[in-house]
Scaffold this active site. Sequence first.
Site, short mmCIF file in Angstrom:
data_model
loop_
_atom_site.label_atom_id
_atom_site.label_comp_id
_atom_site.label_asym_id
_atom_site.label_seq_id
_atom_site.Cartn_x
_atom_site.Cartn_y
_atom_site.Cartn_z
N ALA A 70 1.70 -0.01 0.11
CA ALA A 70 2.08 -0.46 -1.23
C ALA A 70 3.22 0.39 -1.76
CB ALA A 70 0.89 -0.35 -2.18
N THR B 131 6.74 4.94 -1.45
CA THR B 131 6.07 3.89 -0.69
C THR B 131 4.90 4.51 0.05
OG1 THR B 131 8.14 2.67 -0.39
CG2 THR B 131 6.32 2.13 1.09
N CYS B 132 3.70 4.05 -0.26
CA CYS B 132 2.48 4.63 0.29
C CYS B 132 2.13 3.94 1.60
CB CYS B 132 1.33 4.50 -0.71
SG CYS B 132 -0.20 5.23 -0.13
N VAL B 133 2.14 4.68 2.71
CA VAL B 133 1.84 4.13 4.02
C VAL B 133 0.37 3.77 4.14
CG1 VAL B 133 1.77 4.62 6.48
CG2 VAL B 133 3.72 5.37 5.13
#
Length: 351
Positions: free
Chosen positions: A149, A143-145
């Site tokens: 996304a 999960t990209c902060v």
Amino acid sequence: MMLNVPHNTPSWVKYSVPFMLMALIAYCTWGFAHRLCYDQLFKRLGHQSVAIGLICVVTLLDALLIVVWCQIKIIGPGRLPKVPPFMIMAEGDEMIRSVVPPLCYQSGPNGEPIWCNSCGSVKTDRAHHSSNLNYCVPRFDHTCVLLCAVIGKDNYRLFLQFVMYMAVLAVIVVVSICVFLKQIRKDLDHNLIAILVITIWGYIVSTAMLCTHFMCIMKNRTTIEIMGRKKNHGKLSYCCYYSSKDGCRYVVQLERDERSNLWRKRSTWRNFSEFLGSNVIFWFIPLGFPSSSHQDLEMNNDSGYRTLPTILGRYYESYGDESKEIIEKKIAENQYVTKFYAYGDRYRLIN
């Protein structure tokens, strides 16, 4: 870019981080275009063509980053189709379902497939349940902060392209400032100093990200598998394997290195093509393609029962040849936990 976002975090907090990133990029673009390209190169030094060219390139890359980010969000990581329990029991039992067990799958010590209670579905290999999306994501990576996304199989290539173009943008800004630094040092603006520091940091981070993910792709691993390899050092992992020699299924315990190399292929090209696609041109063209649903595909064996590749389509994960050889060797040496006959194996197709 690899930190998880808590699922109960307010939406405005989640989206504030990527908009802060875009605002930072916009500030660097403004300072670079105005303070360096226009004030110094265009007006003071008379390099009009160089100034205009740099402004166009940087602006184009900015627009490209926004387009890629939008695609990452719109296309999403992919959603795993619901998979009924595998046909392990005899026909007529309450547990019977129309899915023929695959050749090999990660299981519990008794051979039962991993189940996701939230989705009410078998959680197939490399799929993980995302608390942010509330469904299982095929080949979940992280999960990209910064982009707010979830990165999975469908948008992984776009994510790498975003990081790559971020690195290209940073190196253009850094090199341009350094090339003309001697000529503008007397009139050096504090904005240019701040931009230089920010872009150097951005280049280091994005390049490190690219190198890390390229190493993961070469080994056919995901970020969550790398993290799990370190975190779950003593956790037991099992694999249920169908032996064509006697038609029996064997549950084999996997060591940490064996578990992390399950999907690694001998060919580096196969590893890269599984993650980025077989068309090298699209490795660099930021254009994503949403995946269609796989749940309505036709049956693919004479018995009328569906197989897992039929249900999952492109989401199906195949084990590496070396992994199969290791598992078969363990079986030959009687290094297995248990064995049983699965009713559905009579309907499976041996490829």
